[in-house]
Design a protein around this motif. Structure first.
Motif, short mmCIF file in Angstrom:
data_model
loop_
_atom_site.label_atom_id
_atom_site.label_comp_id
_atom_site.label_asym_id
_atom_site.label_seq_id
_atom_site.Cartn_x
_atom_site.Cartn_y
_atom_site.Cartn_z
N VAL A 154 74.66 24.64 31.30
CA VAL A 154 73.95 25.32 32.39
C VAL A 154 73.19 26.50 31.79
N GLU A 155 71.88 26.56 32.05
CA GLU A 155 71.09 27.69 31.58
C GLU A 155 71.10 28.81 32.60
N LEU A 156 71.14 30.05 32.11
CA LEU A 156 71.09 31.20 33.00
C LEU A 156 69.77 31.19 33.77
N PRO A 157 69.80 31.32 35.10
CA PRO A 157 68.56 31.40 35.87
C PRO A 157 67.98 32.81 35.82
N LEU A 158 67.19 33.07 34.79
CA LEU A 158 66.57 34.38 34.60
C LEU A 158 65.13 34.33 35.10
N TYR A 159 64.76 35.32 35.90
CA TYR A 159 63.40 35.40 36.44
C TYR A 159 62.73 36.66 35.89
N VAL A 160 61.66 36.46 35.15
CA VAL A 160 60.96 37.54 34.46
C VAL A 160 59.62 37.78 35.15
N THR A 161 59.37 39.05 35.49
CA THR A 161 58.12 39.43 36.16
C THR A 161 57.37 40.45 35.32
N GLU A 162 56.17 40.08 34.88
CA GLU A 162 55.32 41.00 34.14
C GLU A 162 54.52 41.86 35.12
N SER A 163 53.95 42.95 34.60
CA SER A 163 53.15 43.85 35.44
C SER A 163 51.93 43.12 36.00
N GLY A 164 51.60 43.45 37.27
CA GLY A 164 50.56 42.71 37.98
C GLY A 164 49.17 43.29 37.84
N TYR A 165 48.68 43.32 36.63
CA TYR A 165 47.28 43.73 36.43
C TYR A 165 46.70 42.92 35.28
N LYS A 166 45.36 42.86 35.22
CA LYS A 166 44.68 42.14 34.17
C LYS A 166 44.22 43.13 33.09
N PRO A 167 44.21 42.73 31.84
CA PRO A 167 43.77 43.64 30.77
C PRO A 167 42.37 44.20 31.01
N GLU A 168 41.51 43.38 31.61
CA GLU A 168 40.14 43.86 31.85
C GLU A 168 40.06 44.91 32.96
N ASP A 169 41.17 45.08 33.75
CA ASP A 169 41.19 46.09 34.80
C ASP A 169 41.31 47.51 34.24
N VAL A 170 41.94 47.62 33.09
CA VAL A 170 42.40 48.92 32.60
C VAL A 170 41.27 49.95 32.50
N LYS A 171 40.17 49.58 31.92
CA LYS A 171 39.09 50.57 31.70
C LYS A 171 38.42 51.04 32.99
N HIS A 172 38.74 50.37 34.11
CA HIS A 172 38.11 50.74 35.39
C HIS A 172 39.06 51.47 36.34
N LEU A 173 40.34 51.57 35.98
CA LEU A 173 41.32 52.08 36.95
C LEU A 173 41.16 53.57 37.26
N GLY A 174 40.43 54.29 36.46
CA GLY A 174 40.24 55.72 36.73
C GLY A 174 38.98 56.04 37.49
N GLU A 175 38.28 55.02 38.01
CA GLU A 175 36.95 55.23 38.59
C GLU A 175 36.97 56.06 39.87
N VAL A 176 37.90 55.77 40.78
CA VAL A 176 37.88 56.47 42.08
C VAL A 176 39.28 56.97 42.43
N VAL A 177 39.31 58.15 43.07
CA VAL A 177 40.57 58.69 43.57
C VAL A 177 40.77 58.17 45.00
N VAL A 178 41.89 57.46 45.23
CA VAL A 178 42.14 56.90 46.56
C VAL A 178 43.23 57.68 47.29
N ALA A 179 43.95 58.56 46.61
CA ALA A 179 44.97 59.39 47.26
C ALA A 179 45.29 60.57 46.35
N THR A 180 45.57 61.72 46.95
CA THR A 180 45.92 62.90 46.17
C THR A 180 46.80 63.83 47.00
N PHE A 181 47.65 64.58 46.31
CA PHE A 181 48.49 65.57 47.01
C PHE A 181 48.85 66.67 46.01
N THR A 182 48.87 67.92 46.52
CA THR A 182 49.14 69.08 45.67
C THR A 182 50.28 69.90 46.26
#
Length: 332
Positions: A154-182
Motif C-alpha cells: 500500500v502506498e502512502l496517499p500523499l497529496y502535494v500542492t505547489e504554489s498557485g502562480y506562473k513564473p511569468e507572473d512574477v515580474k508583474h506582481l508589483g504593478e498595482v496596489v490593491v490593498a494597504t493598511f498602516t
C-alpha cells in the motif's frame, strides 16, 4: 623289456589313473559345490525417501510504502492485530498509527507539511519555499484494511500542492496596489520597534499564489533572542508582561487589516485578551510561535505579493498584483 615286465607296467599305470579319478572332482562339480557353499548376499536395499514436510503458510502481511523513496516504512500482520476477529480494535489501532504518521509525535516529524511560500529577493529572483503536503489519514486506513485480506503493498496517499502562480507572473506582481493598511507605534520603545521591524521584514516580498495558504508563524519563524528579537511588553492572560518578541502582533494585525480588503478566507485567527491601541477593537490578530497563528487562504483566483514598509514609528503593509489581475482582487 620282457613281455611280463611290460604287462606289469601297464597294470600299474592303470591303477594310478583309477585312483585319481576316484579322489578328484570334475570342474563342473567344483563349480556347483562353490556355488552351494558360497554365502548368500543380502539384496541391496535402496534407502526409502523421507516424506516431504509441508511448509507452513506464510502469514499475510501488508507493507506500507513511501511513494517518494519506494522504501517500506511499516509492515503489518493483520491477523496478529485482530483483523478478522476484532475489526473495530484493528481499525482503531490503524487510525492512531495513521494520525501519528501524518501529524508527527514528540520524537518524530510527520508527513504533513505546511506550505512555505516562495519569496522574491531584491534582484527579482525567486527563493523557492516548500509545497504543502497532506497525508490523507482516512484513505490510508481504508487502503490498509482492504489489503489486509490477501496482503500486499500500500502506498502512502500523499497529496502535494505547489504554489498557485506562473513564473511569468512574477515580474508583474508589483504593478498595482490593491490593498494597504498602516499602523503606528512609539519608535522610542527600542525593543518593541526592533521586533516589529524584524517580523515585517520576515513577511516582505512573499508571493501568495491562487489557492495558497499563508501562515504567519511558518513564514516568520521563532521570535526569540537567537533570531534577534528583543524584550518588550506583550499581552499574556490579560496582563502586560515582558517577553522576547513583544510587538510582532502589530505586524500580524497590520497584515490582517490589509488582506481583509480582499477576497481571502481565514483558516485561523485569534484576538488578544486585552484591547490593543494600534488597530480598532476586534481588528487585531494575535500570534505566538508554537501557539496561536494567523492563517488565510488566497481565494481570489489570482496571485499577489505582500510588501512591508517599515519606517520610524509606522508600519505599512501593501498587497500588490499584476494590472491584469486587478479586477479579481475585489472583496466578495
Amino acid at each position: 623289456m620282457t613281455k611280463r615286465s611290460w604287462v606289469i607296467s601297464v597294470l600299474v599305470i592303470c591303477s594310478l589313473l583309477w585312483l585319481a579319478g576316484c579322489t578328484g572332482k570334475t570342474v563342473n562339480e567344483k563349480a556347483v559345490e562353490e556355488k552351494v557353499t558360497e554365502p548368500k548376499q543380502k539384496p541391496v536395499q535402496t534407502p526409502q525417501e523421507e516424506p516431504q514436510k509441508e511448509e507452513a503458510p506464510k502469514p499475510i502481511a501488508v507493507n506500507v510504502i513511501d511513494p517518494t523513496t519506494k522504501s517500506i516504512i511499516k509492515t503489518f500482520l493483520p491477523v496478529d492485530m485482530g483483523f478478522g476477529t476484532d475489526n473495530d480494535a484493528y481499525k482503531k489501532e490503524l487510525k492512531k498509527w495513521a494520525q501519528d504518521l501524518a501529524r508527527g509525535t514528540e520524537s518524530t516529524a510527520g508527513y504533513d507539511q505546511r506550505m512555505v511560500l516562495d519569496k522574491m529577493d531584491a534582484n527579482g529572483q525567486i527563493i523557492k519555499g516548500k509545497p504543502r503536503i497532506i497525508l490523507e489519514e482516512t484513505e490510508l486506513v481504508e487502503k490498509v484494511i482492504t489489503a489486509s485480506a490477501a496482503g500486499g503493498d500500500v502506498e502512502l496517499p500523499l497529496y502535494v500542492t505547489e504554489s498557485g502562480y506562473k513564473p511569468e507572473d512574477v515580474k508583474h506582481l508589483g504593478e498595482v496596489v490593491v490593498a494597504t493598511f498602516t499602523t503606528r507605534f512609539n519608535s522610542g520603545v527600542v525593543g518593541r520597534s526592533k521586533n516589529i521591524e524584524l517580523s515585517a521584514e520576515a513577511i516582505n516580498n512573499f508571493i501568495v499564489g491562487a489557492g495558497d495558504i499563508f501562515s504567519f508563524n511558518t513564514t516568520v519563524g521563532p521570535s526569540d533572542a537567537k533570531h534577534g528579537y528583543q524584550k518588550a511588553k506583550e499581552i499574556v492572560n490579560k496582563q502586560l508582561v515582558d517577553g522576547i518578541g513583544g510587538g510582532i502582533c502589530q505586524t500580524s494585525s497590520t497584515l490582517f487589516n490589509a488582506v481583509d480588503k480582499l477576497g481571502v478566507s481565514y483558516i485561523e485567527k485569534h484576538h488578544h485578551s486585552l484591547s490593543v491601541g494600534y488597530v480598532p477593537a476586534g481588528r487585531d490578530a494575535t500570534v505566538s510561535y508554537g501557539g496561536p497563528d494567523f492563517r488565510f487562504q488566497n481565494t481570489n483566483g489570482a496571485p499577489f505579493i505582500i510588501k512591508s514598509i517599515y519606517k520610524k514609528g509606522s508600519l505599512t503593509i501593501e498587497v500588490r498584483t499584476s494590472a491584469a489581475y486587478q479586477g479579481l482582487m475585489a472583496k466578495h
